[in-house]
Design an enzyme around this catalytic site. Structure first.
Site, PDB file in Angstrom:
ATOM      1  CB  CYS A  86      24.988  -2.177 -20.089  1.00  0.00           C
ATOM      2  SG  CYS A  86      23.847  -0.813 -20.085  1.00  0.00           S
ATOM      3  NE  ARG A 117      20.000  -3.017 -17.916  1.00  0.00           N
ATOM      4  CZ  ARG A 117      20.048  -3.102 -16.591  1.00  0.00           C
ATOM      5  NH1 ARG A 117      21.130  -3.603 -16.033  1.00  0.00           N
ATOM      6  NH2 ARG A 117      19.029  -2.740 -15.863  1.00  0.00           N
ATOM      7  CG  ASP A 123      15.857   3.754 -25.724  1.00  0.00           C
ATOM      8  OD1 ASP A 123      14.988   2.877 -25.542  1.00  0.00           O
ATOM      9  OD2 ASP A 123      16.776   3.978 -24.909  1.00  0.00           O
TER      10      ASP A 123
END
Ligand code: EPZ
Length: 373
Positions: free
Chosen positions: A116, A92, A304
């Site tokens: 995704c 991406r 993340d």
């Protein structure tokens, strides 16, 4: 289908040196499109994504020499202005060539990245900002085409904080005519690292790392050499692993300021943290205490690191919650952890985590990069 086989049950002990940041390296590589001079990056992480970006730059006409942790790139002239689907669908972050290509070459045709594992991940804000700077943008056959003989500075206000959106526009604005101000800009350290390289190349950028970034466009940029900052998410992942396994690990080459939110949460669950100049020692607690997490743009708790911290909390002595506010579908790891014996309940964008004594081994599916870790 690749797989990783893990024999569990051992505390992690010892020390580990963190590599260069994936999410800094990718925009830094894209910045090489902005000049006909040589751009050299050191401390480059050895990753598939770096190889994919290297291949994409070569397709566009950049001469590159990738050796271990160092790459030299030179875009003497742009040969092609199209980023093909077969490369973009693999990564991406290919969208990061859009801004530089329009700025340097006046034209770009980039395949839409597609969603995704963690969400739809639109790029509408990238495109709106380029239009505000005078680019003509159209979508055709799954590609976005943007063209403009010379971008002009504009005041850009992002509806939501977007990391690659901020990076794309900062690179585009570096060569635009006049001043660009980006408001509600992403404050991630990777944005600051990119601004530091661009300024070394002759750009005039101030405010990077804060919510308002000012870029005074220049006519040309020249080459530069730059060391990629260490990967704060890789560091955070090992810190959580040490805490989760009652381990004792020294993590080297980490900017403790960049993991401040994580350090606070690790202390809250009972870990012992010792911070030094650019390393941190994590000693896992005998008993993990429950806590509540809400992901947020930097300097808040990083999305993340959400999956990694959730895994730790499955072993806490009590009930915790994690609320994911950045991506709409970043709980793919929940059913996998349940297969390992975790007690998790999804309520909208929050997961209720009731601690269990131990997890059991099981075959599980790797979803996104961070959840796989
Ligand atoms: C970057 O992705 C990182 N990737 C991601 O890391 C990270 O999770 C994310 O920032 C958030 O910190 C790279 O830097 C290469 P966003 P990015 O644009 O830039 C919405 C990893 O594991 N949005 O900040 O794609 C979007 O849907 C990866 O290394 C729009 O609506 O993320 C999301 O909800 C995963 N329109 C939110 O903003 C847009 O035009 C934040 O996305 C752009 C974004």
């Amino acid at each position: 289908m690749d797989k990783i086989v893990i024999e569990g049950g051992r505390p992690l002990k010892g020390k580990i040196k963190i590599g260069g940041s994936k999410n800094a390296a990718l925009p830094l590589m894209a910045a090489s499109l902005l000049t006909s001079d040589k751009v050299i990056l050191t401390n480059l992480p050895k990753l598939c994504d770096v190889k994919t970006m290297d291949s994409l730059l070569e397709v566009l006409g950049v001469q590159t020499t990738l050796l271990m942790n160092r790459i030299s790139m030179q875009a003497k002239k742009i040969k092609r202005f199209e980023a093909p689907y077969e490369l973009v669908r693999k990564m991406r972050a290919s969208i990061l060539v859009l801004g530089p290509l329009v700025a340097r070459n006046g034209k770009a045709r980039v395949s839409l990245p597609g969603g995704c594992a963690i969400g739809a991940r639109p790029i509408n804000l990238h495109l709106k900002a380029l239009e505000d700077m005078g680019a003509k943008v159209k979508l055709a056959e799954g590609y976005v085409e943007a063209s403009c003989s010379r971008l002009k500075g504009a005041r850009i206000v992002f509806d939501v904080v977007t990391v690659t959106g901020t990076e794309n526009i900062m690179m585009a604005a570096a060569l635009a005519k006049g001043q660009t101000i980006i408001e509600n800009a992403a404050r991630e350290p990777e944005v600051l690292d990119l601004a530091n390289l661009l300024n070394k190349m002759g750009a005039q950028i101030s405010g990077a790392g804060t919510a308002v970034i000012t870029i005074n466009g220049v006519e040309k940029l020249h080459g530069a050499t730059h060391r990629v900052i260490a990967d704060r998410i890789e560091a955070g992942t090992y810190m959580i692993a040490a805490a989760m396994t009652r381990g004792d690990v020294m993590i080297e080459d980490v900017e403790t300021e960049y993991v401040a939110a994580l350090i606070q949460k690790l202390k809250d669950i009972g870990a012992t943290i010792e911070t030094y100049a650019n390393k941190v020692r994590v000693v896992g607690p005998k008993e993990i205490l429950p806590t509540d997490i809400k992901t947020a743009p930097y300097p808040g708790f990083a999305t993340d690191l959400q999956a990694q911290f959730m895994t730790l909390l499955t072993l806490a002595n009590g009930t915790s919650t994690i609320t994911e506010t950045i991506f709409e579908n970043r709980f793919m790891h929940v059913p996998e952890l349940v297969r390992m014996g975790a007690d998790l309940q999804v309520e909208g964008n929050t997961v209720i985590i009731r601690g269990v004594d131990k997890l059991q081994s099981a075959p599980v599916m790797a979803s996104d990069l961070r959840a796989s870790a």
